[in-house]
Design an enzyme around this catalytic site. Structure first.
Site, PDB file in Angstrom:
ATOM      1  N   CYS A 116      14.265  -3.027 -17.386  1.00  0.00           N
ATOM      2  CA  CYS A 116      12.950  -3.648 -17.569  1.00  0.00           C
ATOM      3  C   CYS A 116      12.827  -4.886 -16.696  1.00  0.00           C
ATOM      4  CB  CYS A 116      12.724  -4.015 -19.031  1.00  0.00           C
ATOM      5  SG  CYS A 116      13.816  -5.335 -19.610  1.00  0.00           S
ATOM      6  N   ASP A 133     -12.989   7.228  10.601  1.00  0.00           N
ATOM      7  CA  ASP A 133     -12.961   7.660  11.994  1.00  0.00           C
ATOM      8  C   ASP A 133     -13.450   9.109  11.995  1.00  0.00           C
ATOM      9  OD1 ASP A 133     -12.354   7.757  14.734  1.00  0.00           O
ATOM     10  OD2 ASP A 133     -10.370   8.574  14.334  1.00  0.00           O
TER      11      ASP A 133
END
Length: 768
Positions: free
Chosen positions: A17, A466
């Site tokens: 953790c 694009d």
């Protein structure tokens, strides 16, 4: 700092953790000023230390004192001091990678110019690869810890939890028979689990982390012992260990989910050597080796097909469900499945640098990059834990002192508040979701470089694309065959005949159309490229000229009706080449770089989410506007790379959150300027190294999918934080009111940790 700077990488066991990571980071930095940086990755179970002369044994020794087993993986000399590039592929920004399909541009196919551009593009790209190899950190793809490879019940935390549980059951049984010794029996049972926890708390305090979760646990358990609540104290310790165990199991699941990709690559390959086929370890395949892939086999390496034609299932790597037809010259990826026929493949990447290895590296690095929400939770938890201890002390002391309350009752409530305050669930709420979201995306061909990228994608309000190679396939195809004085078949046959041997994109399109129709091409004699005009040759004894309408008009008249037909096709963004056989106008061929199959669907999906869609292209206005009309989006055409960057800046100035989607080279300035740069590609260096994110298999719909994954992950994080804090508030109130006690408090925290982790793991099942 003096002396050579180096990076050492360590595998750390039992780190499950963010709290563990914080303790480890603090402890290692305390080794001295020679440590310049510590990067702890819970997801990978590793730690990278940047320093100028600390022994690896000193670092592993420090971790051992803290209670973590660690091992040295390797060193990367000089990596830490490599200068990063300030702008990705800046050297290439002036090269607008496009095909111009204006009818005036096509005339002579301009082979020399096209080849020169291709060469420059490749050279710049190779330079980038070399730089990347020289400066990028060493990727060491070990496959996890010894603990990770064991079943969960054989791991250290499981053994401790089982021992504590067994001791607790034994205490209940013995306490029933000898109740007069119950306090001692339960104290002994509690110590089985508490001693290792207390040892970690003391080590944390000694090395700079006094307010750890273990400290809260130890203080609460010892306090309960002193006020005689030993049965509850033993239960609290056991529940805490269960919570830690489940947290560890969840962390390993997240850690292994992306590593499972490595198992997709076969362990061996069939290699051609001196006319023989031999079985070889796939990890030892050299660049240029030729491997034989049978139908049904997984491909053992990234490579290029040198013979054979087959459908290849790329779903394991890209998530694309429909197999793709592959032929000579096409690229294939390690881990994909050959379906139909035998392929001979030349290896183009080693096992350490193939697509899957680099996806794993990319995601592991991304999971180390924290999202803004995660950074806030980390900062919050540093102040939160001491605040909880102060609150618990005030609850325990003030009512008895001020209002004459019962000391035992209020100390008990104070201890319960300590347990309620354990920040486990809160601390894990964000990183667990981010790790699962990044892993889930990567398994479906969506690579994001860190939690910040994953978080920001959901805020996008404008998507600038694009055109060539992003919205379109990047190569022209024949769309229409026009017959004037000959049949369509004859027009295509003669046009393809004079184009034989050319590698120009338009020539390739004509030859592909002839191949698809299975036309037998006659031989061409005296073939020539006529600079600025077209191509010519003698076919079947007849003079043949394929050229632009302007060049043909200089040789013969074109009727008004035919000129209108050609103009209409030009308005649709198509390049038209006309064919003369002898002195007669025989017909023409129209070509266009067509939108990708899913482009229209992808643009509509974005617009359905309220996202503005814009095309930014260097191509001519007529072609761009024709494609834009087909797709239903705004168009900005005839733009240089600097113009694209300017438009992105204008959108941002208009308070838009902008995603720029391009090929990663010619759009570098705009990608850098956007809030989120997304490179389209098929596992190329560009797709993996440029921009903030990459879409592996070039599907336009995946832009909307990436945004959806971001929104789903952020919703998951909000659920987790609400759950973690909500349960604490409820039990804080019920504890002060005397409704709940110690073990429900720790059960609430453990339960919240389990629920938060399980909720985050749901993201591993996310589907576009």
């Amino acid at each position: 700092m003096s002396g050579p700077v180096r990076q050492d990488k360590f595998r750390v066991e039992g780190m499950d953790c963010a709290s563990c990571a914080m303790k480890i980071d603090t402890a290692v930095r305390r080794l001295g000023k020679q440590i310049s940086d510590v990067n702890v990755s819970v997801t990978k179970g590793t730690m990278t230390v940047t320093h100028n002369g600390v022994e690896a044994d000193a670092i592993t020794g420090q971790l051992k004192k803290l209670g973590y087993k660690s091992s040295y993986i390797g060193a990367n000399q000089g990596a830490a001091v490599a200068e990063p590039e300030t702008e990705a592929h800046a050297c290439c920004s002036g090269h607008d990678h496009k095909h111009s399909h204006d009818d005036h541009d096509h005339a002579g196919h301009d082979h020399a110019s096209h080849d020169h551009k291709t060469h420059n593009h490749s050279h710049a790209h190779e330079q980038k690869q070399v730089q990347a190899k020289e400066t990028s950190p060493l990727h060491m793809h070990d496959h996890g810890t010894d603990e990770d490879s064991k079943p969960w019940w054989q791991q250290g935390k499981a053994k401790l939890t089982i021992a504590a549980g067994t001791a607790l059951v034994a205490a209940y049984l013995l306490g029933h028979f000898v109740p007069q010794y119950e306090i001692y029996i339960f104290s002994a049972a509690m110590l089985v689990g508490l001693v290792p926890i207390a040892r970690r708390a003391l080590a944390g305090a000694r090395f700079g982390t006094p307010f750890s979760i273990e400290t809260l646990m130890t203080v609460a358990a010892v306090g309960a012992l002193f006020i005689g609540a030993v049965e509850e104290a033993a239960m609290v310790v056991f529940l805490f260990l269960i919570g830690e165990l489940l947290e560890g199991v969840a962390a390993r699941r997240a850690r292994n989910s992306i590593r499972g990709l490595a198992d997709l690559v076969p362990k061996t390959a069939r290699v051609e050597k001196d006319g023989q086929i031999i079985e070889q370890d796939a990890t030892t395949l050299a660049l240029g080796a030729v491997i034989l892939v049978r139908p049904g086999d997984r491909i053992a390496a990234d490579g290029e097909i040198i013979s054979g034609n087959s459908a290849v299932n790329e779903a394991p790597v890209t998530g694309e469900s429909t197999p793709k037809n592959k032929e000579v010259g096409d690229k294939v990826f390690a881990g994909t499945i050959n379906s139909d026929a035998v392929l001979r493949v030349k290896v183009t990447a080693t096992a350490q640098n193939n697509t899957i290895a680099r996806i794993i590296a990319q995601v592991e690095e991304a999971q180390e990059s924290k999202a803004p929400t995660e950074r806030f939770i980390d900062r919050f938890s540093v102040w939160y834990t001491p605040a909880v201890m102060i609150l618990a002390a005030l609850v325990a002391i003030i009512p008895p002192l001020v209002a004459g309350g019962d000391w035992n009752e209020w100390i008990y409530k104070g201890l319960a508040i300590l347990l309620i305050g354990c920040p486990c669930a809160l601390v894990i709420s964000t990183p667990a979701a981010i790790a699962a979201g990044l892993s889930s995306g990567a398994r479906r061909g969506l690579l994001m470089k860190g939690g910040a990228v994953l978080e920001s994608a959901g805020h996008v309000t404008a998507a600038a694309f694009d055109k060539t190679g992003t919205l379109t396939e990047g190569k022209p195809v024949v769309t229409d065959i026009i017959a004037f004085g000959s049949s369509e078949e004859e027009v295509l046959r003669y046009a393809a005949a004079v184009e034989q041997g050319s590698s120009h994109p338009l020539a390739v399109a004509i030859l592909k159309a002839a191949e698809d129709k299975k036309l037998a091409l006659p031989q061409v004699h005296d073939g020539a490229a006529l600079g600025g005009k077209g191509v010519s040759g003698t076919v079947d004894g007849k003079a043949v000229l394929l050229a632009s309408p302007k060049a043909i008009a200089a040789k013969t008249s074109i009727s008004d009706a035919d000129q209108k037909r050609i103009a209409d096709m030009n308005d649709q963004g198509k390049t038209v080449s006309l064919l003369m056989i002898g002195d007669q106008l025989a017909g023409g061929i129209a070509m266009r770089d067509e939108p990708r199959e899913d482009a229209r669907q992808g643009i509509k999906a974005l617009q359905a989410q309220g996202i503005r869609t814009i095309m930014l292209t260097g191509d001519n206005r007529r072609t761009a506007e024709a494609i834009g009309r087909d797709l239903g989006m705004e168009v900005h055409a005839e733009m240089m790379p600097a113009d694209k960057r300017r438009v992105v800046g204008e959108l941002k100035a208009d308070k838009q959150v902008v995603a720029k989607i391009g090929d990663g080279i010619n759009d570098a300035p705009a990608l850098a300027a956007a809030d989120l740069g997304i490179a389209m590609g098929g596992g190329t260096d560009v797709a993996l190294e440029t921009a903030d994110a990459a879409i592996m298999h070039g599907r336009v719909t995946d832009v909307a999918n990436m945004i959806d994954l971001s929104k789903t992950t952020m919703a998951n994080i909000k659920q987790n934080i609400t759950l973690a804090i909500g349960l604490k508030v409820v039990f804080l109130i019920t504890t002060i009111l005397g409704i709940t006690g110690l073990w429900p408090a720790i059960l609430a925290d453990t339960g919240a940790t389990v629920l938060v982790t399980a909720n985050a793991m749901r993201l591993l099942r996310w589907k576009p």
